[in-house]
Design a protein around this motif. Structure first.
Motif, PDB file in Angstrom:
ATOM      1  N   ALA A  11       0.845  -1.204   0.000  1.00 26.17           N
ATOM      2  CA  ALA A  11       0.000   0.000   0.000  1.00 26.17           C
ATOM      3  C   ALA A  11       0.875   1.247   0.000  1.00 26.17           C
ATOM      4  O   ALA A  11       0.593   2.226  -0.699  1.00 26.17           O
ATOM      5  CB  ALA A  11      -0.932  -0.003   1.209  1.00 26.17           C
ATOM      6  N   GLY A  12       1.961   1.208   0.775  1.00 25.95           N
ATOM      7  CA  GLY A  12       2.897   2.334   0.796  1.00 25.95           C
ATOM      8  C   GLY A  12       3.593   2.528  -0.537  1.00 25.95           C
ATOM      9  O   GLY A  12       3.745   3.665  -1.016  1.00 25.95           O
ATOM     10  N   LEU A  13       3.998   1.432  -1.151  1.00 30.59           N
ATOM     11  CA  LEU A  13       4.639   1.531  -2.468  1.00 30.59           C
ATOM     12  C   LEU A  13       3.683   2.072  -3.521  1.00 30.59           C
ATOM     13  O   LEU A  13       4.055   2.903  -4.364  1.00 30.59           O
ATOM     14  CB  LEU A  13       5.177   0.163  -2.902  1.00 30.59           C
ATOM     15  N   GLY A  14       2.436   1.597  -3.472  1.00 27.94           N
ATOM     16  CA  GLY A  14       1.439   2.092  -4.433  1.00 27.94           C
ATOM     17  C   GLY A  14       1.170   3.570  -4.256  1.00 27.94           C
ATOM     18  O   GLY A  14       1.088   4.333  -5.226  1.00 27.94           O
ATOM     19  N   ALA A  15       1.021   4.002  -3.003  1.00 24.31           N
ATOM     20  CA  ALA A  15       0.769   5.424  -2.740  1.00 24.31           C
ATOM     21  C   ALA A  15       1.990   6.270  -3.105  1.00 24.31           C
ATOM     22  O   ALA A  15       1.852   7.381  -3.633  1.00 24.31           O
ATOM     23  CB  ALA A  15       0.389   5.623  -1.275  1.00 24.31           C
ATOM     24  N   ALA A  16       3.199   5.741  -2.855  1.00 21.58           N
ATOM     25  CA  ALA A  16       4.421   6.458  -3.253  1.00 21.58           C
ATOM     26  C   ALA A  16       4.488   6.578  -4.776  1.00 21.58           C
ATOM     27  O   ALA A  16       4.916   7.607  -5.312  1.00 21.58           O
ATOM     28  CB  ALA A  16       5.649   5.736  -2.720  1.00 21.58           C
ATOM     29  N   GLY A  17       4.040   5.545  -5.472  1.00 24.57           N
ATOM     30  CA  GLY A  17       3.989   5.605  -6.937  1.00 24.57           C
ATOM     31  C   GLY A  17       3.030   6.687  -7.408  1.00 24.57           C
ATOM     32  O   GLY A  17       3.314   7.380  -8.395  1.00 24.57           O
ATOM     33  N   ILE A  18       1.910   6.843  -6.728  1.00 28.68           N
ATOM     34  CA  ILE A  18       0.969   7.919  -7.085  1.00 28.68           C
ATOM     35  C   ILE A  18       1.627   9.274  -6.844  1.00 28.68           C
ATOM     36  O   ILE A  18       1.503  10.195  -7.665  1.00 28.68           O
ATOM     37  CB  ILE A  18      -0.342   7.781  -6.284  1.00 28.68           C
ATOM     38  N   GLY A  19       2.368   9.409  -5.728  1.00 26.70           N
ATOM     39  CA  GLY A  19       3.087  10.652  -5.449  1.00 26.70           C
ATOM     40  C   GLY A  19       4.123  10.951  -6.515  1.00 26.70           C
ATOM     41  O   GLY A  19       4.283  12.095  -6.955  1.00 26.70           O
ATOM     42  N   MET A  20       4.835   9.913  -6.967  1.00 29.69           N
ATOM     43  CA  MET A  20       5.843  10.087  -8.012  1.00 29.69           C
ATOM     44  C   MET A  20       5.187  10.485  -9.331  1.00 29.69           C
ATOM     45  O   MET A  20       5.691  11.358 -10.052  1.00 29.69           O
ATOM     46  CB  MET A  20       6.635   8.784  -8.188  1.00 29.69           C
ATOM     47  N   LYS A  28       7.799  18.216 -12.332  1.00 34.31           N
ATOM     48  CA  LYS A  28       8.720  18.202 -11.187  1.00 34.31           C
ATOM     49  C   LYS A  28       8.681  19.501 -10.387  1.00 34.31           C
ATOM     50  O   LYS A  28       9.653  19.891  -9.748  1.00 34.31           O
ATOM     51  CB  LYS A  28      10.145  17.871 -11.625  1.00 34.31           C
ATOM     52  N   ARG A  29       7.500  20.163 -10.436  1.00 34.56           N
ATOM     53  CA  ARG A  29       7.327  21.361  -9.618  1.00 34.56           C
ATOM     54  C   ARG A  29       6.968  20.999  -8.181  1.00 34.56           C
ATOM     55  O   ARG A  29       7.220  21.784  -7.278  1.00 34.56           O
ATOM     56  CB  ARG A  29       6.252  22.269 -10.213  1.00 34.56           C
ATOM     57  N   LEU A  30       6.362  19.815  -7.991  1.00 31.72           N
ATOM     58  CA  LEU A  30       6.082  19.363  -6.627  1.00 31.72           C
ATOM     59  C   LEU A  30       7.400  18.949  -5.977  1.00 31.72           C
ATOM     60  O   LEU A  30       8.296  18.422  -6.646  1.00 31.72           O
ATOM     61  CB  LEU A  30       5.116  18.173  -6.646  1.00 31.72           C
ATOM     62  N   PRO A  31       7.539  19.171  -4.688  1.00 28.33           N
ATOM     63  CA  PRO A  31       8.815  18.823  -4.025  1.00 28.33           C
ATOM     64  C   PRO A  31       9.032  17.306  -3.988  1.00 28.33           C
ATOM     65  O   PRO A  31       8.097  16.520  -4.048  1.00 28.33           O
ATOM     66  CB  PRO A  31       8.644  19.388  -2.610  1.00 28.33           C
ATOM     67  N   ARG A  32      10.298  16.918  -3.846  1.00 28.99           N
ATOM     68  CA  ARG A  32      10.638  15.497  -3.828  1.00 28.99           C
ATOM     69  C   ARG A  32      10.073  14.773  -2.613  1.00 28.99           C
ATOM     70  O   ARG A  32       9.816  13.580  -2.666  1.00 28.99           O
ATOM     71  CB  ARG A  32      12.156  15.324  -3.857  1.00 28.99           C
ATOM     72  N   TRP A  33       9.887  15.486  -1.517  1.00 26.33           N
ATOM     73  CA  TRP A  33       9.413  14.832  -0.300  1.00 26.33           C
ATOM     74  C   TRP A  33       7.962  14.356  -0.420  1.00 26.33           C
ATOM     75  O   TRP A  33       7.467  13.648   0.456  1.00 26.33           O
ATOM     76  CB  TRP A  33       9.576  15.729   0.931  1.00 26.33           C
ATOM     77  N   ILE A  34       7.284  14.716  -1.501  1.00 23.33           N
ATOM     78  CA  ILE A  34       5.890  14.280  -1.689  1.00 23.33           C
ATOM     79  C   ILE A  34       5.811  12.761  -1.855  1.00 23.33           C
ATOM     80  O   ILE A  34       4.825  12.140  -1.436  1.00 23.33           O
ATOM     81  CB  ILE A  34       5.239  15.023  -2.881  1.00 23.33           C
ATOM     82  N   VAL A  35       6.843  12.151  -2.420  1.00 24.73           N
ATOM     83  CA  VAL A  35       6.827  10.699  -2.666  1.00 24.73           C
ATOM     84  C   VAL A  35       6.845   9.921  -1.345  1.00 24.73           C
ATOM     85  O   VAL A  35       5.957   9.087  -1.112  1.00 24.73           O
ATOM     86  CB  VAL A  35       7.990  10.287  -3.597  1.00 24.73           C
ATOM     87  N   PRO A  36       7.791  10.151  -0.423  1.00 24.40           N
ATOM     88  CA  PRO A  36       7.739   9.399   0.839  1.00 24.40           C
ATOM     89  C   PRO A  36       6.538   9.761   1.715  1.00 24.40           C
ATOM     90  O   PRO A  36       6.034   8.916   2.457  1.00 24.40           O
ATOM     91  CB  PRO A  36       9.061   9.732   1.537  1.00 24.40           C
ATOM     92  N   VAL A  37       6.046  10.993   1.608  1.00 24.90           N
ATOM     93  CA  VAL A  37       4.854  11.375   2.377  1.00 24.90           C
ATOM     94  C   VAL A  37       3.657  10.570   1.888  1.00 24.90           C
ATOM     95  O   VAL A  37       2.883  10.037   2.683  1.00 24.90           O
ATOM     96  CB  VAL A  37       4.593  12.897   2.282  1.00 24.90           C
TER      97      VAL A  37
END
Length: 171
Positions: A11-20, A28-37
């Protein structure tokens, strides 16, 4: 337990994929920290869903002859959202298959098993034999294999108590 851990990771990997994907779509205007969040929120969301659906899942596994007579909801400080929406942490069940009815001295007495399910790291199920006098609405636990009445723990139930209705309404 291991399957919940694996599911939370996915579930975390899937949500991180959505963030990516959102980061790529924004150029790439969204910050990089959006993926782990997003990954952390996905894992947290999965865990909250599992915890809140525990009671319904366990209730669906019960036989048709079982009737829930009490549900305990609790709030925990390490789960602050449970103060707004308390979570079911335990429930008690009476199975009409376990009832034995006796007529004696013009009173109807029912001996039954009360099962108590608790949500813990490993779910815990306990059972206790009880005797209920349907005429006086008094109930008391029975001890051991001999089912000796423990008279010091006698209690009287209200007419609309779910336990009384489940035991004496069916018998």
């Amino acid at each position: 337990m291991i399957w919940h851990l694996i599911a939370a990771i996915f579930a975390g990997l899937g949500a991180a994929g959505i963030g990516m994907l959102l980061r790529l779509l924004s150029g790439k205007r969204l910050p990089r920290w959006i993926v782990p969040v997003f990954g952390g929120l996905g894992m947290l969301g999965y865990q909250i869903n599992v915890e809140y659906s525990w009671y319904e899942h366990k209730r669906q596994l019960l036989p048709d002859t079982a009737q829930v007579v009490q549900v305990e909801h609790d709030a925990m400080f390490w789960r602050p959202w449970t103060y707004l929406f308390p979570m079911a942490t335990a429930f008690s069940v009476v199975d009409e298959q376990s009832m034995a009815v006796q007529e004696q001295d013009g009173e109807r007495r029912v001996e039954f098993l009360l099962y108590h399910f608790e949500k813990q790291v490993q779910d815990r199920v306990t059972h206790q034999a009880w005797l209920m006098n349907c005429t006086t609405r008094e109930t008391l636990p029975l001890e051991g294999e001999a089912r000796r009445p423990r008279t010091e723990d006698i209690r009287r139930l209200a007419e609309d108590a779910p336990l009384y209705l489940a035991v004496c309404g069916q018998a």
